[in-house]
Write a protein that holds these residues in place. Sequence first.
Motif, mmCIF file in Angstrom:
data_model
loop_
_atom_site.group_PDB
_atom_site.id
_atom_site.type_symbol
_atom_site.label_atom_id
_atom_site.label_comp_id
_atom_site.label_asym_id
_atom_site.label_seq_id
_atom_site.Cartn_x
_atom_site.Cartn_y
_atom_site.Cartn_z
ATOM 1 N N VAL A 63 3.554 80.803 -90.569
ATOM 2 C CA VAL A 63 2.378 80.039 -90.975
ATOM 3 C C VAL A 63 2.748 78.562 -90.906
ATOM 4 O O VAL A 63 3.632 78.094 -91.622
ATOM 5 C CB VAL A 63 1.919 80.423 -92.395
ATOM 6 N N SER A 64 2.092 77.845 -90.016
ATOM 7 C CA SER A 64 2.363 76.429 -89.773
ATOM 8 C C SER A 64 1.609 75.566 -90.777
ATOM 9 O O SER A 64 0.606 75.996 -91.356
ATOM 10 C CB SER A 64 1.913 76.081 -88.348
ATOM 11 N N GLU A 65 2.070 74.350 -90.951
ATOM 12 C CA GLU A 65 1.337 73.376 -91.762
ATOM 13 C C GLU A 65 0.226 72.719 -90.949
ATOM 14 O O GLU A 65 -0.679 72.111 -91.494
ATOM 15 C CB GLU A 65 2.289 72.324 -92.319
ATOM 16 N N GLN A 66 0.288 72.865 -89.623
ATOM 17 C CA GLN A 66 -0.746 72.330 -88.729
ATOM 18 C C GLN A 66 -2.034 73.118 -88.945
ATOM 19 O O GLN A 66 -1.997 74.336 -89.084
ATOM 20 C CB GLN A 66 -0.256 72.462 -87.292
ATOM 21 N N LYS A 67 -3.185 72.426 -88.960
ATOM 22 C CA LYS A 67 -4.467 73.084 -89.249
ATOM 23 C C LYS A 67 -5.504 72.804 -88.168
ATOM 24 O O LYS A 67 -5.478 71.761 -87.518
ATOM 25 C CB LYS A 67 -5.033 72.594 -90.578
ATOM 26 N N HIS A 68 -6.423 73.751 -88.027
ATOM 27 C CA HIS A 68 -7.621 73.593 -87.208
ATOM 28 C C HIS A 68 -8.788 74.163 -88.010
ATOM 29 O O HIS A 68 -8.673 75.260 -88.559
ATOM 30 C CB HIS A 68 -7.484 74.327 -85.870
ATOM 31 N N HIS A 69 -9.872 73.421 -88.086
ATOM 32 C CA HIS A 69 -11.056 73.825 -88.861
ATOM 33 C C HIS A 69 -10.692 74.184 -90.299
ATOM 34 O O HIS A 69 -11.293 75.081 -90.900
ATOM 35 C CB HIS A 69 -11.796 74.986 -88.190
ATOM 36 N N GLY A 70 -9.690 73.486 -90.857
ATOM 37 C CA GLY A 70 -9.315 73.682 -92.255
ATOM 38 C C GLY A 70 -8.379 74.849 -92.520
ATOM 39 O O GLY A 70 -7.983 75.062 -93.662
ATOM 40 N N TRP A 71 -8.019 75.618 -91.509
ATOM 41 C CA TRP A 71 -7.130 76.771 -91.672
ATOM 42 C C TRP A 71 -5.805 76.504 -90.962
ATOM 43 O O TRP A 71 -5.780 75.932 -89.869
ATOM 44 C CB TRP A 71 -7.766 78.024 -91.083
ATOM 45 N N LYS A 72 -4.724 76.963 -91.565
ATOM 46 C CA LYS A 72 -3.398 76.791 -90.983
ATOM 47 C C LYS A 72 -3.262 77.604 -89.700
ATOM 48 O O LYS A 72 -3.790 78.708 -89.598
ATOM 49 C CB LYS A 72 -2.322 77.209 -91.982
ATOM 50 N N ASP A 73 -2.546 77.032 -88.741
ATOM 51 C CA ASP A 73 -2.242 77.742 -87.499
ATOM 52 C C ASP A 73 -1.223 78.853 -87.778
ATOM 53 O O ASP A 73 -0.370 78.715 -88.661
ATOM 54 C CB ASP A 73 -1.652 76.795 -86.458
ATOM 55 N N LEU A 74 -1.324 79.918 -87.011
ATOM 56 C CA LEU A 74 -0.375 81.023 -87.085
ATOM 57 C C LEU A 74 0.464 81.010 -85.814
ATOM 58 O O LEU A 74 -0.053 80.748 -84.726
ATOM 59 C CB LEU A 74 -1.115 82.360 -87.205
ATOM 60 N N ILE A 75 1.736 81.307 -85.951
ATOM 61 C CA ILE A 75 2.642 81.377 -84.809
ATOM 62 C C ILE A 75 3.208 82.794 -84.773
ATOM 63 O O ILE A 75 3.700 83.294 -85.789
ATOM 64 C CB ILE A 75 3.775 80.342 -84.930
ATOM 65 N N VAL A 76 3.089 83.442 -83.622
ATOM 66 C CA VAL A 76 3.560 84.820 -83.486
ATOM 67 C C VAL A 76 4.438 84.980 -82.249
ATOM 68 O O VAL A 76 4.318 84.228 -81.282
ATOM 69 C CB VAL A 76 2.390 85.832 -83.441
ATOM 70 N N ASN A 77 5.270 85.983 -82.298
ATOM 71 C CA ASN A 77 6.152 86.346 -81.197
ATOM 72 C C ASN A 77 5.321 87.094 -80.154
ATOM 73 O O ASN A 77 4.553 87.988 -80.497
ATOM 74 C CB ASN A 77 7.262 87.242 -81.748
ATOM 75 N N VAL A 78 5.482 86.726 -78.892
ATOM 76 C CA VAL A 78 4.712 87.360 -77.815
ATOM 77 C C VAL A 78 5.679 87.950 -76.797
ATOM 78 O O VAL A 78 6.580 87.269 -76.324
ATOM 79 C CB VAL A 78 3.784 86.344 -77.110
ATOM 80 N N ARG A 79 5.469 89.190 -76.461
ATOM 81 C CA ARG A 79 6.254 89.823 -75.400
ATOM 82 C C ARG A 79 5.445 89.731 -74.117
ATOM 83 O O ARG A 79 4.364 90.300 -74.016
ATOM 84 C CB ARG A 79 6.529 91.279 -75.745
#
Length: 135
Positions: A63-79
Motif C-alpha cells: 500500500v503506497s502513500e501515493q494517492k489517486h482520487h483520494g485512495w492510496k495506490d496498490l502495488i502488486v507482484n505481476v508474473r
Amino acid sequence: MGSLRYAYDRVDLNGDGSPEIVATVQGPYTCGTGGCNFYVFRNGLKGPTLVSRMTLFRPPLIVSEQKHHGWKDLIVNVRQDAGHGGYAVLSFDGRGYPSNPSAPPAQPLRHPLKGTALLVMKPEPDQGLPLPCAP
C-alpha cells in the motif's frame, strides 16, 4: 479438490479513518499460474461492500502513500511469463482499482515507492485461514 483458504488485513485506503478490508482467497478454483483472486471491501453502515475484485494477485500487497482520487495506490507482484515478472501500480479511478494487474490501466512500477507490505504470506499450501464452507 484441495482446500480453500483466505488471508486478510485492514488498512485505511481512503483516509476516512475507517479501515478497508483487503483479502485474498486461495485454492484450486480461485488461483492459477498467474495468481489468485483479491478483493477490497469498504466498511459501511450496513457492513462491508465490495469496492474492487482483482484476478492474478500474488502476495505481498504493498500500500503506497501515493494517492489517486483520494485512495492510496496498490502495488502488486505481476508474473508476466515463466520466470519473468515485476510489480504493477494500481490506482483508484474514482470507482475502483483495476481488475487485472498485468494489463492497462495498471501501470508497471517504474521507480521505487514507499509503502507498507500487507498479506505477506509464505508459499506453503497451508498458509492462511480455512474458508468455512457449508456442506
